[in-house]
Design an enzyme around this catalytic site. Structure first.
Site, mmCIF file in Angstrom:
data_model
loop_
_atom_site.group_PDB
_atom_site.id
_atom_site.type_symbol
_atom_site.label_atom_id
_atom_site.label_comp_id
_atom_site.label_asym_id
_atom_site.label_seq_id
_atom_site.Cartn_x
_atom_site.Cartn_y
_atom_site.Cartn_z
ATOM 1 C CB THR A 5 -1.378 3.493 -2.638
ATOM 2 O OG1 THR A 5 -0.596 2.305 -2.762
ATOM 3 C CG2 THR A 5 -1.457 3.920 -1.183
ATOM 4 C CD GLU A 6 -5.299 5.647 1.062
ATOM 5 O OE1 GLU A 6 -6.350 6.289 1.081
ATOM 6 O OE2 GLU A 6 -5.077 4.656 1.789
ATOM 7 C CG LEU A 7 -9.124 5.520 -5.385
ATOM 8 C CD1 LEU A 7 -10.503 6.058 -5.750
ATOM 9 C CD2 LEU A 7 -8.915 4.174 -6.063
ATOM 10 C CG HIS A 14 -2.114 0.857 1.130
ATOM 11 N ND1 HIS A 14 -3.260 0.455 0.492
ATOM 12 C CD2 HIS A 14 -2.384 2.120 1.551
ATOM 13 C CE1 HIS A 14 -4.162 1.420 0.547
ATOM 14 N NE2 HIS A 14 -3.656 2.443 1.173
ATOM 15 C CD1 TRP A 29 -8.647 7.994 -1.275
ATOM 16 C CD2 TRP A 29 -10.367 6.710 -1.904
ATOM 17 N NE1 TRP A 29 -8.631 6.876 -0.490
ATOM 18 C CE2 TRP A 29 -9.685 6.065 -0.845
ATOM 19 C CE3 TRP A 29 -11.485 6.095 -2.442
ATOM 20 C CZ2 TRP A 29 -10.082 4.824 -0.347
ATOM 21 C CZ3 TRP A 29 -11.865 4.864 -1.927
ATOM 22 C CH2 TRP A 29 -11.174 4.237 -0.899
#
Lengths: 410, 417
Positions: free
Chosen positions: B149-151, B113, B303
């Site tokens: 990871t996290e868009l 991630h 995001w």
């Protein structure tokens, strides 16, 4: 609205946070068009020209000086010593007798002057506030900047002082505490109900700290980092934890200089402690500093540490941030309630303290982020905000006390 | 036709303990806090498993059994799966049961991630390959759609992921990128040929994820019929509604007493009340729909926060310092061939570590503070940098048995055909 205020000397004659707080609050009240009748014991004297420097509109503030040897900041051992011994002045009275004598003079003032509310700062002036209320019937607000438990570090609380604090708080209409930390102490040790206590955090006005000299940069040649303690060297301020943390830091990084600015009854003991730990070369005792000298030290420092055992508020970290040094403060302080961009530690956890000191001196990025953010945050912690809360509280007290509407001037 | 595409991010980092400078050289366990604090990884995993993973999985399984056409998808980080194996095998099993239905698709991501794509494309490819191996091993499936990871997303990432053989990629439907365009269609990343882009409908997603229990919200309380009605309004001007959110929405961010599980339990039947609606997985959406336009995303978006950019992880000097320090060690770490050391180095790449150092909104006590297990971002930084100090010492002290044996560790990078 007119406030009868029993306060203490203003900077630069003061020797601690109480005078700074009285000044900051009074100036902010005046700026909000509140009339303040400011009573203080005469020691240094307050000249009219000095006042016109301090206050834009001197018409709002009237000063009344009372002949008295009282002075606000005497603490821990020194405090106990002075508190109990016969003060060798022209009156030859004990401190407690002097406090009572001051209260009687306050009674005369309260008889002559007109005002809507009484506001007294710290225990030495509480009896004056009580007498003024007895004479005038006006609401009395006591401002707790420190309790007897803070001043003595909880050791050797004087019964007479405690009784004056407690009796006055019970008699008063309202109490202002400089932090939730102090409010809790008042509830716990004095049995005052929580609803009777209003928290008004102190503030700072950054315009008072313009043009700080950069006179100590020499100390930092060779890339030496500077960590600062500034305050009275007394049990309340936790200097021994600073020295022990210094020892831990130096085991890891010998290129750090620890400055101790201040004086107090533990100064000699701290010097001996540093010598005993073998770190005297890296610990400098520079004595009591004020004004520009103190600001210059703040500015030079890479980190200011306030390891207080019990700090009702603590304005010095705010001064340090304005002058240019980020701060590490004990969780046992009021200022930690308003400052989020600070490193925080338990005063007794010297390993944690050393870990954080090493973090700041090792990583420029940490220093930069911490100081930059705290500098922005301090701009919001103003005396104006504090004065606004006081004014609202005055208004509430004046109503609560059954003062007839015709004499309300709000 | 409006197809609902659910994708849930399921991730837990290995949080660094209160690692002090005095631990450097003495203790190389960075992630084993065993206190009551929320940096105790085992404690947190057990808490979230009890409040979210297990009850949410039970509802999902119930729904999959009840509605033969109901579909969902998950993106599990590798470090999350590691923690399930170590701390909660029963939770892993419950996820495996969902995937075994064939209607819970698993997406690809970096094992750790991480933000590796920004700092080391090689390391990025290695972590994606590791993730694929892990998913194959635990779930017996091979992902075909990628989610970073996290868009975090831009054109360059889409190109890289296309090259690696993925058919689809997921990103935020950020206003500053979409402008007047709708997130309810598929797009083609600029300059690509074979990869399709799915964009999050953040309004409808956040209605569930953030606003569900907010009493100040004009549409409170949110019910399944109301939400289904909103979703159906897309009919005629959109093909797909991408509802992307943290899986922890169910039971952890929105507690059980908010009614979130009941909402979930009734949502499919309400959606099906409108005959044009159905559910799809990302790969089905890609098979079914064609892109309506090419989308040019030059700068990174994500995001996170209102900015939808990288500032949650990379805005202050500490964050930049920390991330540059970890990636600057890459060559030396991999040269050691010390599996433990390499794994620790990778665990320290997880994006959460940099998120915890964010000071952007720290004043306002908002979401960053809520999701920060450290007292201050400064403490997060100090613990992290102390751990890196210890890593450096381990690299320095590493001695291979024979010099000839020291070769960079190779992780095979497979391409899907």
């Amino acid at each position: 609205m007119r406030v009868l205020m029993f306060g203490w000397e203003f900077p630069p004659h003061n020797s601690g946070g109480l005078g700074t707080a009285c000044f900051g609050l009074t100036r902010a009240l005046a700026n909000r068009q509140i009339d303040v009748l400011f009573v203080l014991p005469k020691k240094v004297g307050v000249t009219a020209s000095f006042m016109s420097i301090l206050f834009a509109d001197t018409r709002k503030i009237k000063f009344l000086e009372v002949e008295s040897s009282l002075k606000p900041y005497v603490t821990s051992e020194g405090y106990v010593r002075e508190r109990d011994k016969i003060i060798s002045d022209i009156y030859g009275n004990t401190l407690l007798q002097e406090v009572r004598r001051y209260a009687l003079r306050a009674r005369e003032i309260a008889q002559k002057e007109s005002f809507d509310v009484i506001h007294a700062h710290d225990w030495l002036s509480f009896l004056a506030g009580v007498e003024a209320k007895k004479i005038s019937g006006k609401p009395l607000i006591l401002h707790m900047h420190a309790t007897e438990f803070d001043r003595t570090g909880g050791q050797g609380v004087n019964q007479d002082v405690y009784d004056i604090e407690r009796m006055s708080m019970e008699y008063a209409d309202g109490i202002i505490a400089v932090s939730n930390f102090t409010k809790e102490k008042i509830i716990k040790h004095y049995g005052i109900p929580a609803e009777k206590i209003e928290v008004v955090h102190n503030g700072i006005d950054e315009c008072d700290y313009a043009n700080i000299p950069d006179s100590l940069s020499e100390l930092k040649r060779n890339g030496q980092k500077i960590v600062l303690f500034a305050g009275r060297i007394t049990i309340q301020k936790g200097p021994e934890y600073f020295i022990r943390a210094a020892k831990r830091v130096l085991e890891h990084n010998p290129n750090v200089l620890f400055l101790v600015a201040g004086s107090g009854d533990m100064e000699r003991q701290m010097m001996l402690e540093a010598a005993h730990l073998g770190i005297s070369n890296n610990v400098m005792f520079v004595g009591f500093l004020r004004g520009d000298d103190l600001s210059a030290v703040y500015r030079t420092a890479d980190l200011f540490v306030m390891p207080s055992v019990s700090e009702p508020f603590g304005i010095t970290p705010l001064e340090s941030i304005i002058a240019g040094a980020p701060v590490l403060i004990s969780k046992q302080s009021g200022v930690s309630e308003v400052l989020t961009h600070a490193l925080k530690t338990d005063f007794w956890d010297t390993d944690d303290m050393a870990n954080k000191i090493l973090g700041v001196v090792s990583h420029r990025s940490l220093w930069q982020t911490l100081w930059g953010n705290s500098r922005e945050e301090v701009k919001k912690i103003t005396w104006d905000a504090a004065s606004k809360k006081c004014i609202d509280y005055y208004a509430k007290m004046i109503c609560d006390c059954g003062v007839p509407p015709e004499v309300r001037v709000i | 036709m409006a197809s609902i595409c659910f994708y849930f991010q399921v991730h837990q980092p290995f949080r660094v303990k209160d690692y002090r400078v005095f631990d450097v050289g003495r203790d190389s366990e960075y992630f084993n806090d065993d206190s009551e604090r929320s940096i105790n990884n085992k404690k947190i995993l057990h808490k979230v498993a009890g409040k979210c993973y297990l009850p949410a999985n039970a509802v999902m399984l119930e729904l999959l059994n009840k509605h033969p056409e109901f579909k969902i998808s998950f993106s599990f980080s590798g470090v999350f799966l590691d923690q399930l194996e170590e701390f909660s095998p029963e939770t892993l099993e419950s996820f495996q049961k969902l995937v075994a239905t064939g209607r819970a698709e698993v997406l690809e991501e970096t094992y750790y991630h991480s933000l590796s794509f920004l700092y080391s494309p090689e390391e990025f490819r290695r972590q994606v390959a590791m993730h694929r191996e892990k998913i194959q091993k635990l779930f017996g499936v091979t992902p075909t759609v990628f989610r970073n990871t996290e868009l975090i997303y831009n054109n360059a990432l889409a190109h890289e992921v296309e090259k690696m053989g993925y058919k689809g990629i997921i990103a935020e439907g950020a206003d500053h990128v979409l402008g007047w365009r709708s997130p309810n269609f598929l797009y083609k990343p600029q300059g690509t040929k074979n990869i399709k882009l799915l964009l999050k409908n953040y309004r409808l997603s956040d209605d569930i994820a953030f606003r569900f229990s907010s009493k100040e919200w004009a549409d409170f309380p949110l019910t399944a019929p109301k939400f289904a009605e909103w979703a159906s309004q897309v009919n005629g001007n959109g093909q797909i509604i991408n509802l992307f959110m943290d899986y922890e929405t169910f039971g952890e961010h929105q507690w059980e007493d908010t009614g979130i599980f009941n909402f979930l339990r009734h949502l499919p039947e309400e959606i099906y009340k409108h005959p044009d609606n159905d559910f799809v997985t990302p790969s089905e959406a890609i098979a079914r729909y064609e892109p309506v336009a090419e989308l040019d995303v030059h700068n990174y978006m994500s995001w996170a926060d209102v900015e939808r950019d990288l500032s949650a992880w990379l805005s202050n000097a500490m964050q930049h310092d920390a991330i540059q320090s970890i990636y600057s060690m890459e060559g030396e770490v991999l040269a050691t061939d010390d599996a433990r050391l390499i794994e620790d180095w990778r665990k320290l790449q997880t994006s959460d570590h940099f998120y915890y150092m964010c000071t952007k909104w720290f004043n306002d006590g908002d979401v960053h503070k809520y999701f920060n297990p450290y007292n201050t971002p400064y403490e997060a930084f100090i613990a992290y940098m102390n751990a890196l100090q210890d890593m450096k010492l381990r690299i320095h002290n590493y001695r291979a048995p024979e010099l000839d044996d020291i070769k960079p560790k190779k992780v095979a990078v497979h391409h899907i055909s």
